[in-house]
Design an enzyme around this catalytic site. Structure first.
Site, mmCIF file in Angstrom:
data_model
loop_
_atom_site.group_PDB
_atom_site.id
_atom_site.type_symbol
_atom_site.label_atom_id
_atom_site.label_comp_id
_atom_site.label_asym_id
_atom_site.label_seq_id
_atom_site.Cartn_x
_atom_site.Cartn_y
_atom_site.Cartn_z
ATOM 1 N N ARG A 93 7.540 -9.063 15.492
ATOM 2 C CA ARG A 93 8.026 -7.719 15.159
ATOM 3 C C ARG A 93 6.950 -6.699 15.505
ATOM 4 O O ARG A 93 5.750 -6.982 15.385
ATOM 5 C CB ARG A 93 8.352 -7.660 13.670
ATOM 6 C CG ARG A 93 8.702 -6.294 13.152
ATOM 7 C CD ARG A 93 9.248 -6.376 11.731
ATOM 8 N NE ARG A 93 9.512 -5.041 11.235
ATOM 9 C CZ ARG A 93 8.651 -4.325 10.538
ATOM 10 N NH1 ARG A 93 7.455 -4.813 10.238
ATOM 11 N NH2 ARG A 93 8.966 -3.109 10.145
ATOM 12 N N HIS A 147 4.744 0.038 -0.149
ATOM 13 C CA HIS A 147 5.494 -0.768 0.820
ATOM 14 C C HIS A 147 4.599 -1.824 1.438
ATOM 15 O O HIS A 147 3.368 -1.758 1.320
ATOM 16 C CB HIS A 147 6.123 0.137 1.888
ATOM 17 C CG HIS A 147 5.147 1.022 2.599
ATOM 18 N ND1 HIS A 147 4.604 2.154 2.032
ATOM 19 C CD2 HIS A 147 4.583 0.928 3.824
ATOM 20 C CE1 HIS A 147 3.772 2.718 2.886
ATOM 21 N NE2 HIS A 147 3.733 1.985 3.986
ATOM 22 N N ASP A 186 0.933 5.130 1.866
ATOM 23 C CA ASP A 186 0.263 5.829 2.970
ATOM 24 C C ASP A 186 -0.405 7.082 2.404
ATOM 25 O O ASP A 186 0.103 7.694 1.469
ATOM 26 C CB ASP A 186 1.282 6.205 4.053
ATOM 27 C CG ASP A 186 1.881 4.978 4.726
ATOM 28 O OD1 ASP A 186 1.250 3.899 4.690
ATOM 29 O OD2 ASP A 186 2.987 5.088 5.290
ATOM 30 N N HIS A 199 0.860 -1.188 0.000
ATOM 31 C CA HIS A 199 0.000 0.000 0.000
ATOM 32 C C HIS A 199 0.892 1.233 0.000
ATOM 33 O O HIS A 199 2.083 1.144 0.295
ATOM 34 C CB HIS A 199 -0.897 0.027 1.256
ATOM 35 C CG HIS A 199 -0.107 0.158 2.513
ATOM 36 N ND1 HIS A 199 0.501 -0.911 3.139
ATOM 37 C CD2 HIS A 199 0.214 1.250 3.275
ATOM 38 C CE1 HIS A 199 1.137 -0.504 4.204
ATOM 39 N NE2 HIS A 199 0.999 0.817 4.322
HETATM 40 C C1 LIG Z 1 -5.140 8.413 8.859
HETATM 41 C C2 LIG Z 1 -5.113 7.148 8.497
HETATM 42 C C3 LIG Z 1 -4.105 6.552 7.579
HETATM 43 C C4 LIG Z 1 -4.523 5.097 7.458
HETATM 44 C C5 LIG Z 1 -6.017 5.203 7.638
HETATM 45 C C6 LIG Z 1 -6.105 6.106 8.866
HETATM 46 O O1 LIG Z 1 -7.403 6.612 9.067
HETATM 47 C C7 LIG Z 1 -5.674 5.341 10.122
HETATM 48 C C8 LIG Z 1 -4.828 4.087 9.792
HETATM 49 C C9 LIG Z 1 -3.898 4.265 8.610
HETATM 50 C C10 LIG Z 1 -3.520 2.931 7.957
HETATM 51 C C11 LIG Z 1 -2.376 2.177 8.671
HETATM 52 C C12 LIG Z 1 -2.042 0.893 7.912
HETATM 53 C C13 LIG Z 1 -1.953 1.111 6.389
HETATM 54 C C14 LIG Z 1 -3.159 1.960 5.895
HETATM 55 C C15 LIG Z 1 -3.195 2.041 4.359
HETATM 56 C C16 LIG Z 1 -4.429 1.421 6.515
HETATM 57 O O2 LIG Z 1 -5.137 0.538 6.070
HETATM 58 O O3 LIG Z 1 -4.656 2.056 7.733
HETATM 59 C C17 LIG Z 1 -3.092 3.317 6.557
HETATM 60 C C18 LIG Z 1 -4.140 4.363 6.157
HETATM 61 C C19 LIG Z 1 -3.684 5.269 5.021
HETATM 62 O O4 LIG Z 1 -2.541 5.755 5.019
HETATM 63 O O5 LIG Z 1 -4.510 5.483 4.129
HETATM 64 O O1 LIG Z 2 5.299 -2.550 9.842
HETATM 65 C C1 LIG Z 2 5.807 -1.889 8.950
HETATM 66 O O2 LIG Z 2 7.013 -1.815 8.774
HETATM 67 C C2 LIG Z 2 4.926 -1.120 7.995
HETATM 68 C C3 LIG Z 2 3.721 -0.507 8.639
HETATM 69 C C4 LIG Z 2 2.976 0.358 7.692
HETATM 70 O O3 LIG Z 2 3.263 0.415 6.529
HETATM 71 C C5 LIG Z 2 1.840 1.175 8.177
HETATM 72 O O4 LIG Z 2 1.463 1.076 9.367
HETATM 73 O O5 LIG Z 2 1.313 1.957 7.365
HETATM 74 FE FE LIG Z 3 2.245 2.103 5.535
#
Ligand SMILES: C=C1C[C@]23C[C@@]1(O)CC[C@H]2[C@@]12CCC[C@@](C)(C(=O)O1)[C@H]2[C@@H]3C(=O)O
Ligand SMILES: O=C(O)CCC(=O)C(=O)O
Ligand SMILES: [Fe+2]
Length: 353
Positions: free
Chosen positions: A283, A273, A218, A216
């Site tokens: 981890r 990533h 961010d 994904h």
């Molecule tokens: C602000 C945010 C980014 C995120 C969605 C969220 O509302 C809270 C969790 C974040 C996260 C963490 C893991 C990867 C990700 C793609 C997900 O599914 O939840 C990211 C979201 C994002 O960056 O879009």
């Molecule tokens: O665990 C990791 O190294 C990646 C975590 C991550 O990509 C995320 O929380 O958005």
């Molecule tokens: Fe991430």
């Protein structure tokens, strides 16, 4: 589709990866640990802007040392995260993220796009973690205060660090401090609720068949990530190869997110990533997502748009972007792409034919 609560994360007891967690796409691209993202020492910042800018363009990620966040705090954040995920499954479920909810315990939001489950569990904090933490430790006096104290301090320091990094990133594009002030992207961050994502990847008997967290980008401007010492797992896609990001004690990883790709008019890479898992060691990672105020429209910065390079993306707010991401996942950026001059011209001519 199986849900998180069906499995209760008693991973430790499993002799092999069950079908519900068995992935076949782990080797979609070759993998290497011969090359990796730059490591930049912020304690000697003479050329920091240039090094950071280059890393953002070429990799969409870099590691930082000399960042000023005390090692003792990172250890405390790790210990508190460990403490949370070590709780019995039923206790963690008390703070489970509800349907449509954002905060609390559960699997990453993107898991809804896959038929297989991730080999991980997560806990999302937006603003204060106090309400969710009280659900985890309802009886123990102050147990939640220790947890929240560590997370709040980490969020406060990473926010300041993120502002410094963003300033360097924008300066590296040739923008002046006045341009950056005018655009306002670094303003009002005291009103933005910090977003933290705690991730736990248990040891896995067959790491080649399991996915910790699928690929994904961010959504943030940038993400600052702490990964626990000694256990690798983060990989990013560079060219057509998965590249490992080795954990360096005390260092932090910085990922460029989708919103920086937009404001830089496509110059900074928003890095794809994922996290893979380990046979013998669990981890932990803790990510801080730095984003803009909710009302602010994010668009390619004026000075980065020229007659030769029109705006690549339309304007969007962060909440709008996050809700699009929930529907479109890795196609979100593409959905905001504006047609280039040539495309517009071609479309017009096609319409005439
Ligand atoms: C602000 C945010 C980014 C995120 C969605 C969220 O509302 C809270 C969790 C974040 C996260 C963490 C893991 C990867 C990700 C793609 C997900 O599914 O939840 C990211 C979201 C994002 O960056 O879009
Ligand atoms: O665990 C990791 O190294 C990646 C975590 C991550 O990509 C995320 O929380 O958005
Ligand atoms: Fe991430």
């Amino acid at each position: 589709m199986p849900s998180l609560s069906d499995h209760q994360f008693e991973f430790k007891t499993l002799p092999e990866v069950p079908e519900t967690h068995a992935w076949t796409t782990l080797h979609d691209h070759p993998y290497t640990d011969d090359d990796s993202i730059p490591v930049i020492d912020l304690a000697s910042p003479d050329d920091a802007a240039a090094l950071i800018g280059r890393a953002c363009r070429e990799w969409g990620a870099f590691q930082i040392t000399g960042h000023g966040i005390p090692f003792e705090l990172l250890e405390r954040v790790e210990a508190q995260t460990q403490r949370l995920f070590s709780l019995p499954a039923a206790q963690k479920q008390r703070a489970a993220r509800g349907p449509g909810g954002i905060t609390g315990y559960g699997m990453a939001v993107i898991s809804s796009f896959f038929s297989k489950l991730f080999w991980s569990e997560g806990f999302t904090i937006v603003g204060s973690a106090r309400d969710d933490a009280r659900k985890l430790w309802p009886d123990a006096d102050d147990a939640d205060a220790e947890f929240c104290g560590a997370m709040e301090e980490f969020a406060r320091l990473t926010k300041n660090l993120a502002r410094r990094l963003m300033l360097w990133m924008l300066l590296s594009l040739g923008l002046s401090e006045e341009d950056i002030d005018r655009a306002g992207v670094l303003e009002g961050h005291d009103e933005v609720k910090p977003v933290l994502q705690l991730n736990h990847y248990p040891a896995c008997p067959q790491p080649d068949r399991a996915m910790g967290l699928a690929e994904h980008t961010d959504s943030s401007f940038i993400t600052i990530l702490y990964q626990s010492s000694g256990v690798g797992g983060l990989q990013l896609l560079h060219g057509a190869r998965w590249v490992a990001v080795p954990p360096i004690p005390g260092a932090l990883v910085v990922n460029v997110g989708d919103l920086s790709h937009i404001i830089s008019n496509g110059q900074f890479e928003s890095v794809l990533h994922r996290a893979v898992v380990n046979r013998s060691r669990a981890r932990i990672s803790v990510a801080y997502f730095f984003g803009p105020q909710a009302h602010m429209t994010i668009a390619p910065m004026e000075n980065l748009v020229s007659p030769n390079r029109g705006p690549v993306y339309r304007a969007v707010t962060w909440p709008e972007y996050l809700s699009l991401k929930k529907k479109l996942y890795n196609k979100t950026l593409a959905s905001l792409r504006l047609p280039s001059c040539e495309e517009k011209w071609e479309n017009k001519n096609e319409a005439k034919v």
